[in-house]
Design an enzyme around this catalytic site. Structure first.
Site, mmCIF file in Angstrom:
data_model
loop_
_atom_site.group_PDB
_atom_site.id
_atom_site.type_symbol
_atom_site.label_atom_id
_atom_site.label_comp_id
_atom_site.label_asym_id
_atom_site.label_seq_id
_atom_site.Cartn_x
_atom_site.Cartn_y
_atom_site.Cartn_z
ATOM 1 C CG ASN A 292 -1.747 1.244 1.351
ATOM 2 O OD1 ASN A 292 -1.792 2.058 0.417
ATOM 3 N ND2 ASN A 292 -2.420 1.412 2.475
ATOM 4 C CD1 TRP A 293 3.397 1.027 -3.023
ATOM 5 C CD2 TRP A 293 3.666 2.452 -4.733
ATOM 6 N NE1 TRP A 293 4.193 0.413 -3.963
ATOM 7 C CE2 TRP A 293 4.375 1.262 -5.023
ATOM 8 C CE3 TRP A 293 3.703 3.478 -5.670
ATOM 9 C CZ2 TRP A 293 5.094 1.090 -6.201
ATOM 10 C CZ3 TRP A 293 4.411 3.309 -6.848
ATOM 11 C CH2 TRP A 293 5.105 2.119 -7.104
ATOM 12 C CE LYS A 294 -0.260 3.107 4.782
ATOM 13 N NZ LYS A 294 -0.169 3.137 6.224
ATOM 14 C CG HIS B 50 -5.917 1.992 5.331
ATOM 15 N ND1 HIS B 50 -5.467 2.860 6.299
ATOM 16 C CD2 HIS B 50 -4.909 1.108 5.116
ATOM 17 C CE1 HIS B 50 -4.231 2.522 6.649
ATOM 18 N NE2 HIS B 50 -3.870 1.464 5.948
ATOM 19 C CD GLU C 253 -2.754 5.419 6.942
ATOM 20 O OE1 GLU C 253 -2.774 5.464 5.695
ATOM 21 O OE2 GLU C 253 -1.793 4.988 7.597
ATOM 22 C CD GLU D 20 -3.535 -2.311 7.453
ATOM 23 O OE1 GLU D 20 -2.519 -2.611 6.832
ATOM 24 O OE2 GLU D 20 -4.013 -1.173 7.457
ATOM 25 N N GLY E 4 2.285 2.245 10.952
ATOM 26 C CA GLY E 4 3.218 3.362 10.862
ATOM 27 C C GLY E 4 3.925 3.693 12.163
ATOM 28 C CB SER F 177 5.052 -1.984 12.206
ATOM 29 O OG SER F 177 4.624 -0.648 12.451
HETATM 30 O O1 G3H Z 1 -1.773 -0.503 4.611
HETATM 31 C C1 G3H Z 1 -0.733 -0.671 5.242
HETATM 32 C C2 G3H Z 1 -0.675 -0.408 6.637
HETATM 33 O O2 G3H Z 1 -1.310 0.773 6.973
HETATM 34 C C3 G3H Z 1 0.641 -0.653 7.303
HETATM 35 O O3 G3H Z 1 1.524 0.424 7.169
HETATM 36 P P1 G3H Z 1 3.016 0.254 7.763
HETATM 37 O O4 G3H Z 1 3.533 -1.036 7.180
HETATM 38 O O5 G3H Z 1 3.744 1.453 7.270
HETATM 39 O O6 G3H Z 1 2.867 0.185 9.239
#
Ligand code: G3H
Length: 252
Positions: A9-11, A95, A97, A167, A173, A212
């Site tokens: 997931n590149w966000k 998600h 976020e 998650e 994060g 993470s």
């Molecule tokens: O979608 C992925 C997650 O939000 C995990 O993010 P992270 O691996 O940076 O903690």
């Protein structure tokens, strides 16, 4: 037997130049990694670029959100049909976020899940508890509520062949990874909850862990029972790290 799946997931990261380097590196690094399914979910403007670079590889791509409507006067939204036109195999829905910052409701997420399925796109449906929910002992209640929102709108059958990502919000994060035992317990709870309504779907749904994950903890986390892969944030932005996580998934 469920095949493992690793999704990056590149966000909201990337640029045309950075993406080209990363996508081309992934194609090179992961060319021989055939034992697991691999995908990246990137920002909408780059779907075309992903399609151009990844089409000849085994790496799938997708988006991080989708509109609840088919089309029309919804400024700023992107429909499932549009995602499909750019070859998207997956879309992340729910998600944390987005739940937090954009006030997505459970009903919104359920609509997104259903519309993705209608267009032949596999939703990656995120669930997970906050730290407060875990510490106050209502973790399972919180996850059950999130699952039930989908199950009540879509029914258990629609979960067949889809993907759920567990998650824990406190692990995203933060470098505070859930322990293998915490992950096992949560995944087992999710599968049992689905099985109570639709045993067939419970067997086929893939449950990913996200929060993470890195090359050092991937082997242990991804080899826990009921863990069918990972949803990777920061480490998906580094080709070497992502490759190492995918290789760990192969052996898990
Ligand atoms: O979608 C992925 C997650 O939000 C995990 O993010 P992270 O691996 O940076 O903690």
């Amino acid at each position: 037997m469920r095949r493992k799946l690793v999704v990056g997931n590149w966000k909201m990261n990337g640029s045309l130049d950075q993406n080209r380097l990363l996508l081309e590196a992934l194609v090179r690094h992961l060319d021989e990694v055939k034992q697991v399914d691999i995908a990246v979910c990137l920002p909408y403007p780059y779907l075309f670029q992903a399609q151009a670079i990844l089409a000849a590889s085994d790496i799938a791509w997708g988006a991080q959100n989708v509109a609840t409507h088919e089309g029309g006067a919804y400024t700023g939204e992107v429909s499932a049909a549009m995602l499909k036109e750019f070859g998207s195999t997956y879309v992340i829905v729910g998600h944390s976020e987005r739940n937090g910052a954009y006030c997505e409701s459970d009903a919104d997420v359920a609509s997104k899940f259903a519309i993705a399925k209608q267009h032949g796109i596999t939703p990656i449906f995120c669930v997970g508890e906050t730290l407060q929910e875990r510490e106050s002992g209502v973790m399972e209640y919180a996850i059950a509520n999130q699952l039930d929102a989908i199950l009540s709108v879509s029914g258990g059958a629609l979960l067949d062949q889809t993907v759920i990502a567990y998650e824990p919000v406190w692990a995203i994060g933060t470098n505070k990874t859930a322990t293998p035992e915490q992950v096992r317990a949560a995944h087992s709870f999710i599968r049992e909850r689905i099985a109570a309504l639709h045993p067939g779907a419970a067997e086929s749904v893939r449950i990913l862990y996200g929060g993470s994950v890195n090359p050092r903890n991937a082997s242990q986390l991804l080899s826990m029972p009921d863990v069918d892969g990972g949803l990777i944030g920061r480490c998906a932005l580094d080709a070497d790290d992502f490759e190492r996580i995918c290789r760990a998934a192969c052996k898990a």
